[in-house]
Design an enzyme around this catalytic site. Structure first.
Site, PDB file in Angstrom:
ATOM      1  N   GLU A 177       0.827  -1.209   0.000  1.00 14.59           N
ATOM      2  CA  GLU A 177       0.000   0.000   0.000  1.00 14.59           C
ATOM      3  C   GLU A 177       0.864   1.263   0.000  1.00 14.59           C
ATOM      4  O   GLU A 177       1.281   1.740   1.055  1.00 14.59           O
ATOM      5  CB  GLU A 177      -0.924   0.025   1.223  1.00 14.59           C
ATOM      6  CG  GLU A 177      -1.805   1.274   1.278  1.00 14.59           C
ATOM      7  CD  GLU A 177      -2.643   1.375   2.540  1.00 14.59           C
ATOM      8  OE1 GLU A 177      -3.352   2.378   2.687  1.00 14.59           O
ATOM      9  OE2 GLU A 177      -2.589   0.457   3.377  1.00 14.59           O
ATOM     10  N   LYS A 219      -2.692  -2.288  -2.963  1.00 12.72           N
ATOM     11  CA  LYS A 219      -3.694  -1.397  -2.385  1.00 12.72           C
ATOM     12  C   LYS A 219      -3.291   0.020  -2.776  1.00 12.72           C
ATOM     13  O   LYS A 219      -2.295   0.546  -2.283  1.00 12.72           O
ATOM     14  CB  LYS A 219      -3.785  -1.548  -0.864  1.00 12.72           C
ATOM     15  CG  LYS A 219      -4.848  -0.635  -0.234  1.00 12.72           C
ATOM     16  CD  LYS A 219      -5.135  -0.994   1.214  1.00 12.72           C
ATOM     17  CE  LYS A 219      -6.187  -0.055   1.807  1.00 12.72           C
ATOM     18  NZ  LYS A 219      -6.608  -0.442   3.167  1.00 12.72           N
TER      19      LYS A 219
END
Length: 334
Positions: A177, A219
């Site tokens: 992420e 992500k």
């Protein structure tokens, strides 16, 4: 765990019409959320809140996995059933946040780098024993007149790659992420440039560390105008810019991409995801991994009567999951 098993978990995480719910707030962050609705952030209140979320009826219709905090992974329902068992029985994969948060990057004012690699190999082994099937590590990229530096992007992507390699060694699917923050007055073009540079650096680092992309989930943050920018891009512009950026940087072998809500309102996050999924064919499925955009309304309801409002709060959780599940198929209607 074999390569095939890692791929199988990643594919299950990206099941059509399903996404990930992020309930991995640290105790410090959870306290801020609870303070905002007048609840004391005790271990029991946090446990009860997460039980309300995870036992939402039919949640697995639209949720394939949940990212947990260390405390939550070890907790059980009031009846004594471990949360991980509740999740697996419902067809929801347990995930775990493993980073230890951002700290200032020495020599680069305004930039931060995420820590948590020390001891990670042993922690991942324990998390695997406790039932975690995937993990998450969040890097933070802030935009200002001076930031981010190339060193900030490189340092964070290097850490993400080392984390991902350790996850796969432990038989856990890594969720990487690199969040480009919405804070600031920058326009959507600047966000595009920073997001593109970050993703190019990330996939270069993953390649250098022999990370199996087929067993990895991205992500991503959407390409957005800074929240203080006087000119806010509309839904179609955000969707088009985000897709263009992803197509230019993300290899097609990746099993899928989930988006963070990153300060967007509940409806904005859903509308942007829906618009992207209505824009024709893509190399990978696009879904969601929302935290606040899944929980805010439910927390407000639950906080008014923690014992009496469980079912009502769960109805809101399910409704948000359903709407975002439809958006992951490009079938949401406002």
């Amino acid at each position: 765990m074999s390569i095939d098993q890692l791929e199988e978990i990643a594919q299950a995480m990206m099941a059509p019409g399903k996404g990930i719910i992020a309930i991995d707030e640290s105790n410090t962050t959870c306290k801020k959320r609870f303070d905002g609705v007048g609840i004391e952030s005790t271990e029991e209140n946090r446990r009860a809140y997460r039980e309300m979320l995870l036992t939402t009826p039919k949640l697995s219709d639209h949720i394939s996995g949940a990212i947990l905090y260390d405390e939550t992974l070890r907790q059980s329902t009031k009846a004594g059933v471990p949360f991980t068992r509740v999740m697996m029985d419902a067809g929801i994969l347990p995930g775990i946040k493993v980073d230890k948060g951002p700290v200032p990057l020495a020599g680069f004012p305004g930039d931060v780098v995420t820590e948590g690699l020390d001891g990670l190999r042993d922690r991942l082994k324990e998390y695997a024993r406790l039932g975690a099937k995937f993990a998450k590590w969040r890097a933070v990229i802030a935009i200002s007149d001076e930031s981010p530096s190339g060193t900030c992007i490189e340092a964070n992507c290097h850490a993400l790659a080392r984390y991902a390699a350790l996850c796969q060694e432990a038989g856990i699917v890594p969720m990487v992420e690199p969040e480009v923050l919405i804070d600031g007055s920058h326009d959507i073009d600047i966000c595009y440039e920073v997001t593109e540079a970050t993703l190019r650096s990330l996939f270069g680092a993953l390649y250098e560390h022999n990370v199996l992309l087929e067993g990895t989930i991205l992500k991503a943050s959407m390409v957005l105008s800074g929240k203080d920018c006087p000119e806010q891009a509309d839904v179609e512009e955000v969707a088009e810019a985000t897709l263009r950026c992803l197509k230019s940087t993300v290899p097609a072998t990746l099993p899928g991409i989930v988006f963070l809500s990153g300060g967007q309102s509940d409806e904005q996050a859903t509308a942007h995801l829906n618009a992207m999924n209505q824009m024709g064919s893509k190399p990978w499925p696009l879904s969601f991994s929302y935290g606040r955009a899944m929980q805010t309304a439910a927390l407000q309801i639950w906080s008014r009567d923690m014992a009496g409002n469980v079912a009502k709060a769960q109805q809101t959780v399910y409704a948000r999951a359903r709407d975002n599940g439809l958006a992951a198929l490009g079938q949401w209607k406002k």
